[in-house]
Design a protein around this motif. Structure first.
Motif, PDB file in Angstrom:
ATOM      1  N   PRO A 330      56.273  27.795  48.020  1.00 12.22           N
ATOM      2  CA  PRO A 330      56.075  26.347  48.159  1.00 12.22           C
ATOM      3  C   PRO A 330      54.611  25.943  48.252  1.00 12.22           C
ATOM      4  CG  PRO A 330      56.904  27.293  50.202  1.00 12.22           C
ATOM      5  CD  PRO A 330      56.994  28.363  49.169  1.00 12.22           C
ATOM      6  N   ARG A 331      53.751  26.880  48.674  1.00 14.12           N
ATOM      7  CA  ARG A 331      52.324  26.585  48.737  1.00 14.12           C
ATOM      8  C   ARG A 331      51.550  27.698  48.055  1.00 14.12           C
ATOM      9  NH1 ARG A 331      50.076  25.450  54.529  1.00 14.12           N
ATOM     10  NH2 ARG A 331      48.217  25.242  53.227  1.00 14.12           N
ATOM     11  N   LYS A 332      50.450  27.323  47.411  1.00 13.31           N
ATOM     12  CA  LYS A 332      49.611  28.305  46.731  1.00 13.31           C
ATOM     13  C   LYS A 332      48.940  29.225  47.751  1.00 13.31           C
ATOM     14  CE  LYS A 332      45.213  28.701  44.330  1.00 13.31           C
ATOM     15  NZ  LYS A 332      43.983  27.968  43.957  1.00 13.31           N
ATOM     16  N   VAL A 333      48.859  30.505  47.408  1.00 15.26           N
ATOM     17  CA  VAL A 333      48.113  31.460  48.223  1.00 15.26           C
ATOM     18  C   VAL A 333      46.623  31.244  47.947  1.00 15.26           C
ATOM     19  CG1 VAL A 333      47.664  33.892  48.683  1.00 15.26           C
ATOM     20  CG2 VAL A 333      49.991  33.134  48.186  1.00 15.26           C
ATOM     21  N   ASP A 334      45.861  30.986  48.996  1.00 13.99           N
ATOM     22  CA  ASP A 334      44.431  30.718  48.835  1.00 13.99           C
ATOM     23  C   ASP A 334      43.613  31.997  48.741  1.00 13.99           C
ATOM     24  OD1 ASP A 334      44.501  27.778  49.097  1.00 13.99           O
ATOM     25  OD2 ASP A 334      45.172  28.194  51.135  1.00 13.99           O
ATOM     26  N   VAL A 335      43.948  32.982  49.577  1.00 11.74           N
ATOM     27  CA  VAL A 335      43.178  34.225  49.646  1.00 11.74           C
ATOM     28  C   VAL A 335      44.150  35.386  49.773  1.00 11.74           C
ATOM     29  CG1 VAL A 335      41.464  35.549  50.958  1.00 11.74           C
ATOM     30  CG2 VAL A 335      41.241  33.064  50.792  1.00 11.74           C
ATOM     31  N   ILE A 336      43.870  36.465  49.045  1.00 17.51           N
ATOM     32  CA  ILE A 336      44.653  37.685  49.199  1.00 17.51           C
ATOM     33  C   ILE A 336      43.704  38.821  49.559  1.00 17.51           C
ATOM     34  CG2 ILE A 336      44.561  38.293  46.735  1.00 17.51           C
ATOM     35  CD1 ILE A 336      47.434  39.398  47.078  1.00 17.51           C
ATOM     36  N   HIS A 337      44.112  39.637  50.528  1.00 16.29           N
ATOM     37  CA  HIS A 337      43.286  40.742  51.006  1.00 16.29           C
ATOM     38  C   HIS A 337      43.912  42.060  50.564  1.00 16.29           C
ATOM     39  CE1 HIS A 337      40.686  42.324  54.584  1.00 16.29           C
ATOM     40  NE2 HIS A 337      40.719  43.197  53.592  1.00 16.29           N
ATOM     41  N   LEU A 338      43.168  42.795  49.729  1.00 18.62           N
ATOM     42  CA  LEU A 338      43.606  44.083  49.189  1.00 18.62           C
ATOM     43  C   LEU A 338      42.882  45.199  49.937  1.00 18.62           C
ATOM     44  CD1 LEU A 338      43.177  43.031  45.461  1.00 18.62           C
ATOM     45  CD2 LEU A 338      45.302  43.004  46.771  1.00 18.62           C
ATOM     46  N   ARG A 339      43.619  46.286  50.235  1.00 12.80           N
ATOM     47  CA  ARG A 339      43.031  47.297  51.116  1.00 12.80           C
ATOM     48  C   ARG A 339      42.980  48.707  50.536  1.00 12.80           C
ATOM     49  NH1 ARG A 339      44.590  43.633  55.061  1.00 12.80           N
ATOM     50  NH2 ARG A 339      43.137  43.456  56.813  1.00 12.80           N
ATOM     51  N   PHE A 340      43.549  48.961  49.377  1.00  6.00           N
ATOM     52  CA  PHE A 340      43.526  50.324  48.857  1.00  6.00           C
ATOM     53  C   PHE A 340      43.017  50.314  47.418  1.00  6.00           C
ATOM     54  CE2 PHE A 340      46.754  50.704  52.210  1.00  6.00           C
ATOM     55  CZ  PHE A 340      46.247  51.789  52.903  1.00  6.00           C
ATOM     56  N   GLY A 341      42.198  51.315  47.076  1.00  8.80           N
ATOM     57  CA  GLY A 341      41.672  51.420  45.725  1.00  8.80           C
ATOM     58  C   GLY A 341      42.634  52.150  44.815  1.00  8.80           C
ATOM     59  N   ASP A 342      43.688  51.448  44.370  1.00 10.81           N
ATOM     60  CA  ASP A 342      44.667  52.064  43.479  1.00 10.81           C
ATOM     61  C   ASP A 342      45.178  51.013  42.500  1.00 10.81           C
ATOM     62  OD1 ASP A 342      46.418  50.475  44.962  1.00 10.81           O
ATOM     63  OD2 ASP A 342      47.188  52.140  46.149  1.00 10.81           O
ATOM     64  N   GLU A 343      46.083  51.445  41.615  1.00 12.27           N
ATOM     65  CA  GLU A 343      46.560  50.525  40.578  1.00 12.27           C
ATOM     66  C   GLU A 343      47.491  49.458  41.124  1.00 12.27           C
ATOM     67  OE1 GLU A 343      47.014  51.457  36.448  1.00 12.27           O
ATOM     68  OE2 GLU A 343      46.920  53.590  36.971  1.00 12.27           O
ATOM     69  N   ALA A 344      48.132  49.712  42.248  1.00 17.26           N
ATOM     70  CA  ALA A 344      48.938  48.664  42.863  1.00 17.26           C
ATOM     71  C   ALA A 344      48.046  47.504  43.281  1.00 17.26           C
ATOM     72  CB  ALA A 344      49.699  49.217  44.063  1.00 17.26           C
ATOM     73  N   SER A 345      46.902  47.792  43.870  1.00 21.59           N
ATOM     74  CA  SER A 345      45.968  46.727  44.240  1.00 21.59           C
ATOM     75  C   SER A 345      45.411  46.033  43.005  1.00 21.59           C
ATOM     76  CB  SER A 345      44.827  47.298  45.083  1.00 21.59           C
ATOM     77  OG  SER A 345      45.296  47.708  46.352  1.00 21.59           O
ATOM     78  N   LEU A 346      45.169  46.786  41.940  1.00 21.70           N
ATOM     79  CA  LEU A 346      44.707  46.153  40.701  1.00 21.70           C
ATOM     80  C   LEU A 346      45.766  45.204  40.139  1.00 21.70           C
ATOM     81  CD1 LEU A 346      42.848  49.095  38.944  1.00 21.70           C
ATOM     82  CD2 LEU A 346      41.848  46.913  39.645  1.00 21.70           C
ATOM     83  N   ALA A 347      47.037  45.580  40.241  1.00 25.37           N
ATOM     84  CA  ALA A 347      48.107  44.687  39.778  1.00 25.37           C
ATOM     85  C   ALA A 347      48.102  43.393  40.572  1.00 25.37           C
ATOM     86  CB  ALA A 347      49.462  45.391  39.920  1.00 25.37           C
ATOM     87  N   LEU A 348      47.877  43.468  41.883  1.00 22.31           N
ATOM     88  CA  LEU A 348      47.816  42.265  42.709  1.00 22.31           C
ATOM     89  C   LEU A 348      46.546  41.469  42.434  1.00 22.31           C
ATOM     90  CD1 LEU A 348      49.922  41.318  44.885  1.00 22.31           C
ATOM     91  CD2 LEU A 348      50.237  43.620  44.023  1.00 22.31           C
ATOM     92  N   ALA A 355      46.584  33.230  39.373  1.00 20.92           N
ATOM     93  CA  ALA A 355      46.960  32.089  40.215  1.00 20.92           C
ATOM     94  C   ALA A 355      45.762  31.319  40.747  1.00 20.92           C
ATOM     95  CB  ALA A 355      47.800  32.594  41.394  1.00 20.92           C
ATOM     96  N   GLY A 356      44.539  31.774  40.466  1.00 22.84           N
ATOM     97  CA  GLY A 356      43.366  31.124  41.028  1.00 22.84           C
ATOM     98  C   GLY A 356      43.180  31.422  42.501  1.00 22.84           C
ATOM     99  N   THR A 357      43.692  32.561  42.937  1.00 23.04           N
ATOM    100  CA  THR A 357      43.603  32.973  44.334  1.00 23.04           C
ATOM    101  C   THR A 357      42.373  33.858  44.529  1.00 23.04           C
ATOM    102  OG1 THR A 357      45.987  32.851  44.702  1.00 23.04           O
ATOM    103  CG2 THR A 357      44.754  34.354  46.114  1.00 23.04           C
ATOM    104  N   ARG A 358      41.636  33.608  45.613  1.00 19.14           N
ATOM    105  CA  ARG A 358      40.464  34.429  45.906  1.00 19.14           C
ATOM    106  C   ARG A 358      40.898  35.790  46.433  1.00 19.14           C
ATOM    107  NH1 ARG A 358      35.759  31.691  46.124  1.00 19.14           N
ATOM    108  NH2 ARG A 358      35.910  29.664  45.105  1.00 19.14           N
TER     109      ARG A 358
END
Length: 694
Positions: A330-348, A355-358
């Protein structure tokens, strides 16, 4: 016995910061020096053989002499992957024809091409990329194995090389991966949904969701403020100590709850993954944890979350699910925090850019700081070690891409944190200066006693000492013996089997009990099963020792902390040490929680524990790189008088309660997230920005 610390490497110790390090030299030359200079071993560097060839291929343009000849071990695929990574780091995308001419059946090649593709489309244009894809998909030599990669490249960039009728005529229905890629592509086409299967006829919950994903997700209470997503893509948030779930589960659970109470934060999403087993138990993809903290579950077509090195086959689907579900919120995600250097984080990261999310990325210099020391020519060059080296180089590449693409990079707190980070990520000095990126203070959530706390503590101790013939309990007659406690997921890096081995060979079992908490009895993951197998092998023929060892299944975090308080209480618990035998701990949430409970602690010299455990003052630091090093540490522990043990416990508790409150970390991150959400966007194309497929 080959322990986890010994297997697959020469040593687990990092080189001192001033020691020669070929990886550091190669990366500094590449990022800051003339790139035509060949990376070579210095006279005072250890000879490296195969490692040098890999580094030459990836970080220099003059590497012919070291990747050919009688001593060369790199094959054509290795060289191709290395050169593609170099092009990615240089922001020099290939033309669409060149991208699709590669052998993307090779997972390592496909991983780099996936990262390169959006900038390729941006540079060469959607019409051209779409035409090249159409030629491949309609050509006479189309290989069914290539269909998933081609369709995913089209869908991710918003390209429509085939109509829905043409797409469903592809020979993709009999292979699960190709079938799923086709469904994802059909979702993006006008009228494509009419060609999707009836969800009621789907083979399993994952396919049912893929055929009919939710268009909207339930609303959460309307609040002003920044909407933050934090990711935990390995393991389960609610089961720390089981499978891949460890201290990060505890940290993010408490951190999300506390962030959600801040006046500047509107809502917190903790993004996790849900494999087949989890989806069988529950199909809902949004699960409220508190009124302003929600768990968002991204489906994964695997039994459970893959390990860090196993995400390549799932990256495209994970990215699709993240984009789809972020748009359904219902609301846009403004910021996403990624914590691991892997392809799952790259996908996110892909989904966030769409989405224009920081994005915020926590960078750590692993496996960077041990690479040169691990893969020297004193090690075997067997194919299994080369495989491990390839995995480590891929993790370094993923971390580089995340650093390059993130709006904000943060480090790990500690005296040497910035020094190690700048040493292994030269670009961060250009971006943040000699002090490096900011680093939030670490902390643990406060413990809230239950109204029946004293009764619950007594029940836990009674259960622990119920029956020495059981594998998860001790004998009542051993209740007065000193106890060694170790808490954590059962995993090779945690080295519980080496702890048991050392406890046995030093004959500490004659004068102490050992309690290991972690893992699942009912559905153990592969690493848990292997660790248990090794421990059972060690105990064979040692029945008396086995009765003084308890392997207790993982339990909720508050239960762990209650048990630690019960053991720390001199009126009811035995004299207890908390022992962490891990090869390394980046921070060590479990150690800090034991300190806060009032237990004296031991932890590994490597990693972040030395930032807050000062040897001989508020705990002991152990050499966990070998059984002999651990044996010396345990002997030292056992020889300390009770007065010293008590003094260290009090000092440890003071350290934890006065310096490591989770509120400090929360305040830092709230400021970071809110400031970033309000900052005007800069041109991110130079950082490998993703093209908007809309």
């Amino acid at each position: 016995m080959s322990t986890p610390a010994q297997a697959g490497s020469c040593s687990t110790s990092a080189l001192p910061p001033t020691a020669p390090d070929l990886l550091v030299d190669a990366r500094r030359t590449f990022f800051h020096g003339p790139r035509l200079r060949k990376v070579t071993a210095r006279a005072d560097s250890p000879a490296t053989g195969t490692l040098q060839q890999f580094l030459d291929a990836e970080y220099s343009t003059d590497f012919t002499s070291s990747v050919s000849g009688p001593h060369a071990t790199l094959d054509t695929a290795d060289i191709t992957v290395a050169r593609l990574r170099q092009l990615c780091r240089l922001s020099a995308p290939l033309a669409p024809e060149a991208v699709l001419a590669h052998d993307f059946a090779n997972p390592a090649v496909a991983a780099v091409l996936t990262d390169m593709w959006p900038v390729t489309v941006s540079c060469y244009g959607k019409p051209h990329a779409e035409a090249v894809l159409r030629n491949r998909l309609t050509g006479p030599h189309l290989d069914t194995a290539d269909i998933p990669f081609l369709l995913d490249r089209a869908e991710s960039a918003g390209l429509r090389p085939l109509t829905a009728d043409e797409a469903v005529s592809l020979p993709a229905h009999d292979q699960r991966g190709a079938r799923h890629a086709l469904w994802r592509y059909l979702h993006s086409l006008p009228g494509g949904h009419t060609h999707l299967p009836d969800p009621g006829q789907a083979a399993d919950p994952y396919e049912r969701l893929l055929a009919n994903p939710p268009a909207t997700l339930p609303d959460h209470p309307a609040q002003h403020g920044t909407v933050v997503a934090q990711t935990m893509l390995q393991g389960d948030l609610d089961t720390p100590g089981q499978g891949l779930s460890g201290g990060m589960s505890v940290l993010l659970g408490g951190l999300g709850d506390q962030l959600a109470t801040n006046e500047y934060i509107g809502h917190v999403l903790t993004v996790v993954t849900a494999g087949h087993d989890s989806l069988e138990r529950e199909m809902n993809l949004l699960r409220p944890r508190t009124p302003a903290h929600t768990v968002l579950r991204l489906p994964v077509d695997a039994p459970a979350s893959p390990p860090h090195e196993g995400w390549t086959p799932y990256r495209a689907a994970l990215n699709w699910w993240a984009r789809r579900l972020f748009a359904a919120l219902p609301r846009k995600v403004d910021v996403i925090h990624l914590r691991f250097g892997d392809e799952a984080s790259l996908a996110l990261a892909d989904a966030a850019e769409h989405a224009g999310t920081r994005t915020v990325f926590t960078a750590t210099p692993d496996p960077h700081r041990t690479l040169t020391h691990t893969y020297t020519d004193t090690c075997s060059t067997a194919s299994d070690e080369e495989h491990l080296l390839r995995d480590d180089l891929h993790r370094i590449f993923c971390a580089d891409r995340l650093v390059d693409r993130s709006d904000e990079v943060i480090g790990i707190a500690g005296p040497s944190g910035a020094e190690h980070l700048l040493r292994h990520f030269p670009v961060l000095e250009d971006r943040y200066g000699p002090d490096g990126p900011p680093a939030p203070p670490e902390g643990i959530a406060p413990y809230t006693p239950d109204p029946a706390e004293s009764t619950l503590r007594k029940q836990m101790l009674d259960a622990l000492y119920a029956d020495g013939s059981r594998t998860d309990a001790l004998s009542p007659q051993d209740r007065e013996l000193p106890l060694l406690l170790s808490v954590g997921r059962l995993h090779p890096v945690k080295q519980q089997d080496m702890l048991v081995h050392t406890w046995l060979v030093t004959e500490m079992w004659r004068s102490t009990t050992l309690v290991i908490v972690g893992g699942s009895h009912n559905a153990p993951a592969r690493q848990e099963h292997e660790t248990r197998r090794r421990i059972h092998e060690l105990l064979r023929g040692h029945n008396a020792a086995a009765s003084r060892l308890a392997i207790v299944p993982a339990m909720p975090n508050m239960s762990i902390r209650r048990l630690e308080r019960a053991l720390a209480d001199p009126a009811s618990g035995p004299a207890t040490w908390y022992v962490c035998p891990s090869a390394k701990e980046e921070f060590g949430i479990a150690i800090l929680e034991a300190m806060e409970a009032g237990l004296p602690v031991t932890g590994p010299q490597r990693g972040g524990v030395a930032h807050y455990v000062h040897d001989g003052v508020n705990g002991l630091l152990l050499d966990t790189s070998s059984p002999s090093g651990l044996a010396r540490g345990l002997h030292r522990l056992r020889s300390l008088p009770e007065s010293t043990r008590h003094r260290m416990a009090m000092a440890a508790q003071h350290t934890a309660t006065t310096r490591y409150a989770l509120q400090d970390m929360t305040d830092f991150l709230c400021t970071t997230y809110s400031t970033l959400a309000q900052r005007p966007r800069t041109n991110a194309v130079s950082r490998g920005a993703r093209v908007d497929p809309a």
